[in-house]
Design a protein around this motif. Structure first.
Motif, PDB file in Angstrom:
ATOM      1  N   ARG A 147       5.464  -0.011  -3.905  1.00  0.00           N
ATOM      2  CA  ARG A 147       4.237   0.610  -3.417  1.00  0.00           C
ATOM      3  C   ARG A 147       3.341   0.945  -4.597  1.00  0.00           C
ATOM      4  O   ARG A 147       3.809   1.517  -5.576  1.00  0.00           O
ATOM      5  N   SER A 170       0.908   3.016  -6.605  1.00  0.00           N
ATOM      6  CA  SER A 170       0.573   4.427  -6.636  1.00  0.00           C
ATOM      7  C   SER A 170      -0.282   4.698  -7.857  1.00  0.00           C
ATOM      8  O   SER A 170       0.151   4.479  -8.988  1.00  0.00           O
ATOM      9  N   ASP A 225       0.845  -1.197   0.000  1.00  0.00           N
ATOM     10  CA  ASP A 225       0.000   0.000   0.000  1.00  0.00           C
ATOM     11  C   ASP A 225       0.884   1.252   0.000  1.00  0.00           C
ATOM     12  O   ASP A 225       2.114   1.164   0.003  1.00  0.00           O
ATOM     13  N   ALA A 226       0.256   2.424  -0.005  1.00  0.00           N
ATOM     14  CA  ALA A 226       1.017   3.670  -0.157  1.00  0.00           C
ATOM     15  C   ALA A 226       2.007   3.888   0.987  1.00  0.00           C
ATOM     16  O   ALA A 226       3.004   4.588   0.843  1.00  0.00           O
ATOM     17  N   ARG A 227       1.710   3.274   2.154  1.00  0.00           N
ATOM     18  CA  ARG A 227       2.618   3.432   3.291  1.00  0.00           C
ATOM     19  C   ARG A 227       3.647   2.313   3.374  1.00  0.00           C
ATOM     20  O   ARG A 227       4.405   2.233   4.338  1.00  0.00           O
ATOM     21  N   GLY A 228       3.647   1.420   2.372  1.00  0.00           N
ATOM     22  CA  GLY A 228       4.643   0.357   2.357  1.00  0.00           C
ATOM     23  C   GLY A 228       4.237  -0.870   3.154  1.00  0.00           C
ATOM     24  O   GLY A 228       5.075  -1.688   3.505  1.00  0.00           O
ATOM     25  N   ARG A 229       2.930  -0.998   3.469  1.00  0.00           N
ATOM     26  CA  ARG A 229       2.471  -2.174   4.216  1.00  0.00           C
ATOM     27  C   ARG A 229       1.884  -3.203   3.253  1.00  0.00           C
ATOM     28  O   ARG A 229       1.256  -2.835   2.260  1.00  0.00           O
ATOM     29  N   ASN A 252      -6.545  -2.196   3.806  1.00  0.00           N
ATOM     30  CA  ASN A 252      -5.693  -1.461   2.848  1.00  0.00           C
ATOM     31  C   ASN A 252      -5.535  -2.192   1.515  1.00  0.00           C
ATOM     32  O   ASN A 252      -4.568  -1.977   0.799  1.00  0.00           O
TER      33      ASN A 252
END
Ligand SMILES: [Zn+2]
Length: 468
Positions: free
Chosen positions: A270, A272, A227-231, A239
């Motif tokens: 990620r 995006s 995801d956008a936060r790297g999770r 997410n």
């Protein structure tokens, strides 16, 4: 609850907790009730506390083959190389054989029956799909005790018992010996990093057990989309990014180009939407370039000028780098190099330099424009299969996917690429001057000196910028 729990025997965990508290209360042993915090392992999906329940299970032997499996891991070529370690580490970490029986509703049934009288395990003849919990037993009497009553197995196999057969299935093991001989081991396994310990490991185990062979010649392990936060995506984190709306909005090629160009092979990336959108703009750019070039007839041959040789030398460079990368299962290099070539060199510089010549019917410019487009489409086809094919069919007829990979033109001097930086810098400089003076790009400009190194390109540069 088992025998060992006494008065709680037979209850489920939650009910047993309630009853234990009641019992404490009844016996006057309850002092107080208050909330406390403590650590309990929970299921990542259901969030339920994990309970250990002991039960019998079927196991497939694997520990005794550990060294063989490690040898097979070394016999397979990995891309990226470092991801072989994921398989080796997992193989090394095994402490028990593989439990393959599961209690689930839907999966492949374990084809076994048990004698009701003596408990003997009976396997039916191969070649048929059995549902022992439902089908009548395919035996008349137990070979051990003679009883004719049987109980069918009601458990199913672990998921990977099926998935680990994919390479054998695809190569028609036991149904087409000639085909199997020609295609096993399979040339390439392509899969995600997170299922090395399952899909790749169990396929290797099964191919060892069945054929004493490696399952694949090459293994390509790709990274995870985060995801956008790297999770990593989890339903419980909320997410999860559904790719379908992105594909519908930006196109499948944009999605593929984004993934190919985002990271080196095997690394996580990620997701995006802005970058998928950027890739879609590149596809549009390619479309517009193709439309421009297709407005000119393609000559059989052309008399090349230095500008033509320059872009063909750059194209040679792109082909060489991309071929090597593709052979190494690296999509990062060709996707990024192609984008740089088209977006930063071919369209803004070369196309503008030869536009005037092309409109006048010059064969060198027209031939080169078409040569670049043809080769570029063939070069990018593995990554952007839909748009390249659509363009190729419209402009050149026939499918781009039936074409061979483009080949460098050895007759083009390599040294032409030495001019690249100077051409880019010169054009940028002239554009900047016009901008600074508030002039449109197509207006005449005087007082510009063409640098000595760019003399071979002088005519094209003068006409491009309308230099007096
Ligand atoms: Zn029996």
């Amino acid at each position: 609850m088992t025998e060992a729990t006494g008065f709680l025997k037979g209850l489920k965990v939650d009910a047993a907790r309630e009853k234990a508290i009641d019992e404490l209360r009844v016996r006057g042993a309850l002092d107080k009730i208050e909330p406390i915090q403590h650590q309990t392992p929970i299921c990542s999906r259901s969030l339920n506390p994990i309970e250990f329940i002991s039960s019998d299970a079927w196991y497939l032997k694997q520990l005794e083959f550990r060294e063989d499996l490690k040898r097979l891991a070394h016999e397979m070529e990995f891309r990226p190389l470092r991801h072989r370690q994921l398989l080796l580490d997992w193989t090394e970490s095994l402490t028990i054989d593989w439990p393959i029986s599961r209690r689930r509703f839907y999966h492949t049934e374990i084809p076994l029956w048990y004698c009701k009288k003596c408990g003997e395990t009976l396997a039916p003849p191969p070649g048929k799909y059995y549902r022992p919990w439902k089908d009548p037993a395919p035996f008349s009497k137990c070979p051990k005790c003679g009883s004719s009553e049987f109980v069918g197995e009601d458990r199913v196999f672990d998921t990977w018992m099926d998935s680990s057969v994919s390479n054998l299935f695809l190569t028609r093991y036991r149904s087409d010996p000639a085909f199997f001989k020609a295609n096993f081991p399979v040339s390439l396994r392509c899969q995600g990093r997170e299922i090395v310990r399952t899909w790749l490991y169990y396929t290797t185990l099964k191919s060892w057990l069945v054929r004493q062979s490696k399952p694949f010649h090459r293994v390509f392990i790709h990274g995870l989309g985060l995801d956008a936060r790297g999770r990593a995506m989890h339903r419980t984190l909320g997410n999860v990014i559904d790719p379908w709306p992105l594909i519908k909005k930006h196109g499948a090629d944009a999605m593929r180009l984004f993934v190919a160009s985002e990271t080196n092979p095997g690394d996580d990336f990620r997701i995006s939407e802005a970058k998928v959108g950027g890739a879609a703009k590149f596809v549009t750019k390619l479309w517009n370039v193709a439309r421009f070039i297709s407005s000119f007839e393609e000559p059989k041959e052309g008399k090349l000028l230095p500008s033509d040789e320059w872009i063909l030398a750059e194209l040679n460079h792109l082909m060489e780098a991309s071929r090597g990368a593709y052979e190494d299962l690296n999509l990062f290099v060709p996707s990024n190099r192609s984008r740089e070539f088209l977006w930063n060199l071919f369209a803004p510089h070369y196309m503008e330099m030869v536009k005037a010549r092309a409109y006048e019917g010059d064969t060198g410019a027209r031939w080169t424009l078409h040569a670049c487009l043809r080769d570029f489409l063939r070069l990018l086809a593995p990554i952007a299969p839909f748009s390249t094919d659509k363009i190729y069919r419209s402009v050149y007829h026939g499918s781009v996917h039936a074409e061979a990979f483009p080949v460098e033109r050895e007759e083009i001097p390599r040294s032409r690429t030495e001019a690249t930086e100077k051409i880019v810098a010169f054009n940028g400089d002239v554009w900047k001057r016009k901008r600074d003076q508030g002039l449109p790009l197509n207006v005449e400009l005087s007082g510009i000196v063409i640098p000595a190194e760019l003399k071979p390109f002088e005519d094209d540069l003068r006409r491009m910028h309308r230099l007096a």
